[in-house]
Design a protein around this motif. Structure first.
Motif, PDB file in Angstrom:
ATOM      1  N   THR A 336      15.338  -5.926   5.298  1.00 48.14           N
ATOM      2  CA  THR A 336      14.471  -5.879   4.122  1.00 48.14           C
ATOM      3  C   THR A 336      13.006  -5.811   4.544  1.00 48.14           C
ATOM      4  O   THR A 336      12.666  -6.126   5.683  1.00 48.14           O
ATOM      5  CB  THR A 336      14.649  -7.124   3.231  1.00 48.14           C
ATOM      6  OG1 THR A 336      14.086  -8.260   3.889  1.00 48.14           O
ATOM      7  CG2 THR A 336      16.113  -7.387   2.914  1.00 48.14           C
ATOM      8  N   ASP A 337      12.174  -5.437   3.594  1.00 48.40           N
ATOM      9  CA  ASP A 337      10.735  -5.555   3.803  1.00 48.40           C
ATOM     10  C   ASP A 337      10.289  -6.936   3.324  1.00 48.40           C
ATOM     11  O   ASP A 337      11.123  -7.835   3.111  1.00 48.40           O
ATOM     12  CB  ASP A 337       9.980  -4.416   3.117  1.00 48.40           C
ATOM     13  CG  ASP A 337      10.036  -4.473   1.593  1.00 48.40           C
ATOM     14  OD1 ASP A 337      10.624  -5.436   1.041  1.00 48.40           O
ATOM     15  OD2 ASP A 337       9.475  -3.570   0.947  1.00 48.40           O
ATOM     16  N   LEU A 338       9.016  -7.133   3.133  1.00 47.50           N
ATOM     17  CA  LEU A 338       8.503  -8.458   2.780  1.00 47.50           C
ATOM     18  C   LEU A 338       8.732  -8.816   1.316  1.00 47.50           C
ATOM     19  O   LEU A 338       8.377  -9.920   0.882  1.00 47.50           O
ATOM     20  CB  LEU A 338       7.006  -8.546   3.095  1.00 47.50           C
ATOM     21  CG  LEU A 338       6.622  -8.282   4.556  1.00 47.50           C
ATOM     22  CD1 LEU A 338       5.136  -8.523   4.757  1.00 47.50           C
ATOM     23  CD2 LEU A 338       7.442  -9.146   5.504  1.00 47.50           C
ATOM     24  N   HIS A 339       9.371  -7.918   0.566  1.00 43.37           N
ATOM     25  CA  HIS A 339       9.705  -8.191  -0.838  1.00 43.37           C
ATOM     26  C   HIS A 339      11.204  -8.047  -1.096  1.00 43.37           C
ATOM     27  O   HIS A 339      11.607  -7.863  -2.251  1.00 43.37           O
ATOM     28  CB  HIS A 339       8.907  -7.260  -1.762  1.00 43.37           C
ATOM     29  CG  HIS A 339       7.431  -7.486  -1.694  1.00 43.37           C
ATOM     30  ND1 HIS A 339       6.779  -8.455  -2.426  1.00 43.37           N
ATOM     31  CD2 HIS A 339       6.477  -6.891  -0.937  1.00 43.37           C
ATOM     32  CE1 HIS A 339       5.487  -8.440  -2.135  1.00 43.37           C
ATOM     33  NE2 HIS A 339       5.278  -7.497  -1.245  1.00 43.37           N
ATOM     34  N   GLY A 340      12.003  -8.124  -0.049  1.00 41.93           N
ATOM     35  CA  GLY A 340      13.449  -8.066  -0.224  1.00 41.93           C
ATOM     36  C   GLY A 340      14.021  -6.680  -0.424  1.00 41.93           C
ATOM     37  O   GLY A 340      15.233  -6.535  -0.626  1.00 41.93           O
ATOM     38  N   ARG A 341      13.170  -5.646  -0.374  1.00 41.48           N
ATOM     39  CA  ARG A 341      13.670  -4.288  -0.590  1.00 41.48           C
ATOM     40  C   ARG A 341      14.394  -3.785   0.651  1.00 41.48           C
ATOM     41  O   ARG A 341      13.950  -4.012   1.779  1.00 41.48           O
ATOM     42  CB  ARG A 341      12.505  -3.358  -0.946  1.00 41.48           C
ATOM     43  CG  ARG A 341      11.901  -3.674  -2.301  1.00 41.48           C
ATOM     44  CD  ARG A 341      10.685  -2.819  -2.609  1.00 41.48           C
ATOM     45  NE  ARG A 341       9.548  -3.152  -1.768  1.00 41.48           N
ATOM     46  CZ  ARG A 341       8.279  -3.170  -2.183  1.00 41.48           C
ATOM     47  NH1 ARG A 341       7.999  -2.881  -3.448  1.00 41.48           N
ATOM     48  NH2 ARG A 341       7.301  -3.467  -1.358  1.00 41.48           N
ATOM     49  N   THR A 342      15.487  -3.098   0.441  1.00 42.45           N
ATOM     50  CA  THR A 342      16.322  -2.583   1.527  1.00 42.45           C
ATOM     51  C   THR A 342      16.123  -1.084   1.675  1.00 42.45           C
ATOM     52  O   THR A 342      15.275  -0.482   1.011  1.00 42.45           O
ATOM     53  CB  THR A 342      17.801  -2.877   1.230  1.00 42.45           C
ATOM     54  OG1 THR A 342      18.238  -2.036   0.144  1.00 42.45           O
ATOM     55  CG2 THR A 342      18.010  -4.344   0.867  1.00 42.45           C
ATOM     56  N   THR A 343      16.926  -0.463   2.525  1.00 46.64           N
ATOM     57  CA  THR A 343      16.871   0.986   2.676  1.00 46.64           C
ATOM     58  C   THR A 343      17.559   1.714   1.526  1.00 46.64           C
ATOM     59  O   THR A 343      17.527   2.945   1.480  1.00 46.64           O
ATOM     60  CB  THR A 343      17.511   1.413   4.006  1.00 46.64           C
ATOM     61  OG1 THR A 343      18.838   0.883   4.090  1.00 46.64           O
ATOM     62  CG2 THR A 343      16.692   0.926   5.196  1.00 46.64           C
ATOM     63  N   TRP A 387       9.621   2.062  -6.149  1.00 48.78           N
ATOM     64  CA  TRP A 387      10.276   1.878  -4.843  1.00 48.78           C
ATOM     65  C   TRP A 387       9.584   2.747  -3.803  1.00 48.78           C
ATOM     66  O   TRP A 387       9.615   3.966  -3.879  1.00 48.78           O
ATOM     67  CB  TRP A 387      11.745   2.245  -4.926  1.00 48.78           C
ATOM     68  CG  TRP A 387      12.546   1.618  -3.828  1.00 48.78           C
ATOM     69  CD1 TRP A 387      12.759   2.115  -2.580  1.00 48.78           C
ATOM     70  CD2 TRP A 387      13.224   0.363  -3.885  1.00 48.78           C
ATOM     71  NE1 TRP A 387      13.527   1.253  -1.849  1.00 48.78           N
ATOM     72  CE2 TRP A 387      13.829   0.156  -2.622  1.00 48.78           C
ATOM     73  CE3 TRP A 387      13.374  -0.609  -4.861  1.00 48.78           C
ATOM     74  CZ2 TRP A 387      14.587  -0.974  -2.333  1.00 48.78           C
ATOM     75  CZ3 TRP A 387      14.121  -1.733  -4.581  1.00 48.78           C
ATOM     76  CH2 TRP A 387      14.717  -1.907  -3.322  1.00 48.78           C
ATOM     77  N   PRO A 388       8.931   2.145  -2.837  1.00 51.23           N
ATOM     78  CA  PRO A 388       8.193   2.950  -1.857  1.00 51.23           C
ATOM     79  C   PRO A 388       9.140   3.595  -0.858  1.00 51.23           C
ATOM     80  O   PRO A 388      10.174   3.014  -0.502  1.00 51.23           O
ATOM     81  CB  PRO A 388       7.288   1.924  -1.174  1.00 51.23           C
ATOM     82  CG  PRO A 388       8.034   0.639  -1.299  1.00 51.23           C
ATOM     83  CD  PRO A 388       8.800   0.701  -2.590  1.00 51.23           C
ATOM     84  N   PRO A 389       8.805   4.773  -0.390  1.00 46.33           N
ATOM     85  CA  PRO A 389       9.649   5.398   0.637  1.00 46.33           C
ATOM     86  C   PRO A 389       9.502   4.668   1.958  1.00 46.33           C
ATOM     87  O   PRO A 389       8.396   4.276   2.339  1.00 46.33           O
ATOM     88  CB  PRO A 389       9.094   6.822   0.742  1.00 46.33           C
ATOM     89  CG  PRO A 389       7.680   6.695   0.298  1.00 46.33           C
ATOM     90  CD  PRO A 389       7.662   5.611  -0.747  1.00 46.33           C
ATOM     91  N   THR A 503       7.598  -0.748   4.399  1.00 47.76           N
ATOM     92  CA  THR A 503       7.227  -0.113   3.136  1.00 47.76           C
ATOM     93  C   THR A 503       5.819  -0.524   2.781  1.00 47.76           C
ATOM     94  O   THR A 503       5.333  -1.570   3.165  1.00 47.76           O
ATOM     95  CB  THR A 503       8.197  -0.519   2.012  1.00 47.76           C
ATOM     96  OG1 THR A 503       8.255  -1.934   1.940  1.00 47.76           O
ATOM     97  CG2 THR A 503       9.582   0.025   2.285  1.00 47.76           C
ATOM     98  N   ALA A 504       5.202   0.314   2.017  1.00 47.10           N
ATOM     99  CA  ALA A 504       3.811   0.046   1.639  1.00 47.10           C
ATOM    100  C   ALA A 504       3.735  -1.131   0.690  1.00 47.10           C
ATOM    101  O   ALA A 504       4.667  -1.442   0.001  1.00 47.10           O
ATOM    102  CB  ALA A 504       3.234   1.299   0.980  1.00 47.10           C
TER     103      ALA A 504
END
Length: 504
Positions: A336-343, A387-389, A503-504
Motif C-alpha cells: 500500500t501507499d501511505l493511505h492504504g491504496r493498493t495497486t 485514484w492516483p496512477p 502514489t502522489a
C-alpha cells in the motif's frame, strides 16, 4: 460513496468509523462476530505516548532500528506523526488507559524501545479495551454490520475493485461497493504454533493476490518469543520483560546476553531465536522468571496473565514459567501507499494484512495497534480522492519462482501444512528446506471449495500464502530481521524490497 470494510479489529473499526463520519455509506463484514480477531487478544499496549526527552523522532529511530533498516522512512514518519491524534481519539471514544499514581498516563517500556512510551489498559488487556470501545462506538452509528460472513474473493470490474463475494450462513452473497477496505489480519494459522486465533487464515491477502494485487515481504514473519505452551498456547506479553522479568536456561543463567547486549530487551527476532536455540541445546524449555516482581505487582500489572497462568497450575510469583516462541505477526502483505491504496484501484488494505513499510524486517513492539489506528484513519480520509496512477508497481507474486523437483507429499490436511511451515519456513530456514516445503505445497490441492465450506476456503487461502511465503523466503538469500537463513555457505544478498507502490 458505498464502502465495504472487511474485518473488525482496530484497523477496520477505525476505518469504518472515519468513513461513516465523513458521510460515506459503510458496511462492516466480519468472519466471526464484531470485534473478533487479534485486536482483543493484544496484551501489549499502544506506542506513541511521549514523555520528557522522548518524541516522534526517537520513536521513528527505534522503529527503523528494529526493522533492520528495511522500514520505509516515509511510512514510519506517518505512523509517529499521526500517533498522538489517534491515541487522543481512542481516549475520546472511551478507551481508559492506565494512569500512574500522580494521575498522568502510565507509560511502559518494551523491547527495543529506548524510552517508556507505551500505553496500556487494564494492565495487560489493552486490545480488549480498544476493541470494546470501538465496537460500542460503531454500534451507536448507522453502519451496517454483517457477522459470520467470510470473504471469498474480490469482485473487479473494468480495472477497479467493485465489491466482495462472501460466504454467509445463508449461502454465497455478493456486495457491491465503490471502495473496499480490507482489514482481515495476518496468516498465523500457517504455523503449528501461533498466538493468532483460528480465523487468521490470510483471507484478505489471498483474495488480493487472486485479484492481481502486488504483495511484498511475506518472508518477514515475527515469532513472539514468550508463549506458555498448552492448548491453546497463551502469550506472555513483551511488557512482562519490560517490567523486569528475565529469561533463564536450565542452570538459571540469563542466556540471551550471549546473542545481544540488550538481553531480554533485544528485538523480538533475536530473543525468539535465542530461546529456540537454547531449548534445542538443553532439550527442555527455557523459563521466564518474573518472581522478583512479586505477587502483588504481577496481579496488578498483569491481571489477565496472572489469572490464566494460575488457572493452568502455575504460580508465576514463586516459579518461572516455561516458554516457547510462536508465530505472531506478519510484517508483509498487500503493498500500500501511505493511505492504504493498493495497486488495484478501489482496493484499500490496512492493518496486519497491509505491507505499509512501517515494520521493515521486524516489527517494533506495540507498533501494530498504532499502525491499525493511523492507517485505518488515513485510508478513510483518502476514499473521496481520485485514484492516483502508481509510479512503479511490482509483480503480483513475491520473490523467486523456482521449480522444485518432484517430491513425495503426504496427504494434505491443515495440521500437516502447519507442521511443514513451522519446520522449514519458521524461525530458522535453509534453501533446501524451503525448496522441499515448496515442492510439497505445490503437490497439495484442496479442490473447488463446496459452497458452504468455510474451512476449505480457508485451506485454499493458506496454501496460496504458503506458496508465496516460501518463494519470498527463497528469494531473500541472506538473514535480516525476522527472516533467518541457516544455509552453511553465505550467498550474495539480493536487494531489499524498495517502496514499491508510490502514489502522489
Amino acid at each position: 460513496m458505498n464502502v465495504v470494510v472487511v474485518g473488525s479489529g482496530i484497523a477496520g473499526l477505525t476505518a469504518a468509523l472515519h468513513a461513516h463520519e465523513a458521510g460515506h455509506t459503510v458496511t462492516v463484514v466480519t468472519k466471526g462476530t464484531l470485534g473478533d480477531g487479534c485486536t482483543p487478544l493484544a496484551q501489549g499496549g499502544v506506542a506513541g505516548s511521549y514523555g520528557p526527552g522522548d518524541g516522534p523522532v526517537a520513536h521513528a529511530a527505534d522503529t527503523i532500528t528494529a526493522g533492520a533498516g528495511l522500514a520505509d522512512p516515509d511510512a514510519v514518519d506517518a505512523l509517529v506523526s499521526d500517533g498522538a491524534a489517534r491515541i487522543a481519539e481512542l481516549v475520546a471514544r472511551g478507551v481508559s488507559f492506565d494512569h500512574a499514581e500522580d494521575g498522568s498516563l502510565a507509560r511502559g517500556r518494551e523491547a527495543a524501545h529506548t524510552h517508556a512510551r507505551i500505553l496500556h489498559a487494564g494492565g495487560d488487556a489493552t486490545g480488549a479495551a480498544i476493541a470494546a470501545a470501538l465496537c460500542a462506538a460503531l454500534r451507536r452509528t448507522s453502519v451496517l454490520v454483517r457477522e459470520h460472513a467470510m470473504l471469498v474473493d474480490l469482485r473487479p470490474h473494468a480495472g477497479r475493485v467493485r465489491g466482495v463475494a462472501l460466504l454467509t450462513a445463508e449461502g454465497p452473497v455478493e456486495l457491491d461497493a465503490d471502495a473496499v477496505i480490507l482489514a482481515t489480519g495476518g496468516a498465523g494459522q500457517l504455523y503449528a504454533h501461533t498466538t493468532n486465533p483460528e480465523g487468521a487464515t490470510g483471507d484478505g491477502i489471498a483474495a488480493a493476490l487472486r485479484a492481481g494485487a502486488a504483495v511484498a515481504d511475506l518472508e518477514f514473519v515475527q515469532f513472539h518469543p514468550t508463549v506458555l505452551p498448552g492448548i491453546p498456547v497463551f502469550l506472555l506479553s513483551e511488557a512482562v520483560r519490560g517490567e523486569g522479568a528475565v529469561l533463564r536456561d536450565r542452570d538459571g543463567r540469563r542466556f540471551v546476553f550471549d546473542s545481544h547486549p540488550d538481553g531480554e530487551l533485544a528485538p523480538r527476532d533475536v530473543v525468539a531465536r535465542a530461546i529456540a536455540r537454547q531449548a534445542a541445546v538443553q532439550g527442555t524449555p527455557v523459563h521466564l522468571d518474573a518472581t522478583e516482581l512479586g505477587a502483588d505487582t504481577l496481579a496488578r500489572r498483569f491481571p489477565t496473565i496472572d489469572r490464566v497462568t494460575r488457572t493452568r497450575g502455575h504460580d508465576w510469583s514463586r516459579e518461572p514459567l516455561p516458554v516457547t516462541p510462536a508465530a505472531h505477526y506478519l510484517m508483509g502483505g498487500v503493498i500500500t501507499d501511505l493511505h492504504g491504496r493498493t495497486t488495484l484501484p478501489g482496493l484499500f488494505v490496512v492493518g496486519e494484512a497491509a505491507r505499509t513499510g512501517v515494520h521493515g524486517a521486524n516489527r517494533l513492539a506495540s507498533n501494530s495497534l498504532l499502525e491499525g489506528a493511523v492507517f485505518g484513519a488515513r485510508a478513510a480520509a483518502a476514499l473521496s480522492e481520485p485514484w492516483p496512477p502508481p509510479h512503479r508497481t511490482a509483480p503480483s507474486a513475491p520473490g523467486a519462482n523456482p521449480h522444485p523437483h518432484d517430491v513425495s507429499a503426504p496427504a494434505f490436511d491443515r495440521a500437516a501444512l502447519q507442521r511443514l511451515l513451522w519446520d522449514e519456513g519458521g524461525l530458522r530456514r535453509t534453501g533446501p528446506g524451503l525448496q522441499r516445503a515448496l515442492g510439497i505445497v505445490r503437490a497439495w490441492t484442496v479442490g473447488t471449495p463446496p459452497a458452504h465450506d468455510v474451512r476449505t476456503h480457508e485451506d485454499r487461502n493458506l496454501l496460496l500464502l504458503a506458496d508465496a511465503t516460501l518463494r519470498a523466503a527463497l528469494a531473500r538469500t541472506v538473514s535480516v530481521g525476522a527472516h533467518h537463513r541457516d544455509d552453511p555457505a553465505p550467498v550474495p544478498p539480493i536487494p531489499a524490497h524498495p517502496p514499491i507502490l508510490e502514489t502522489a
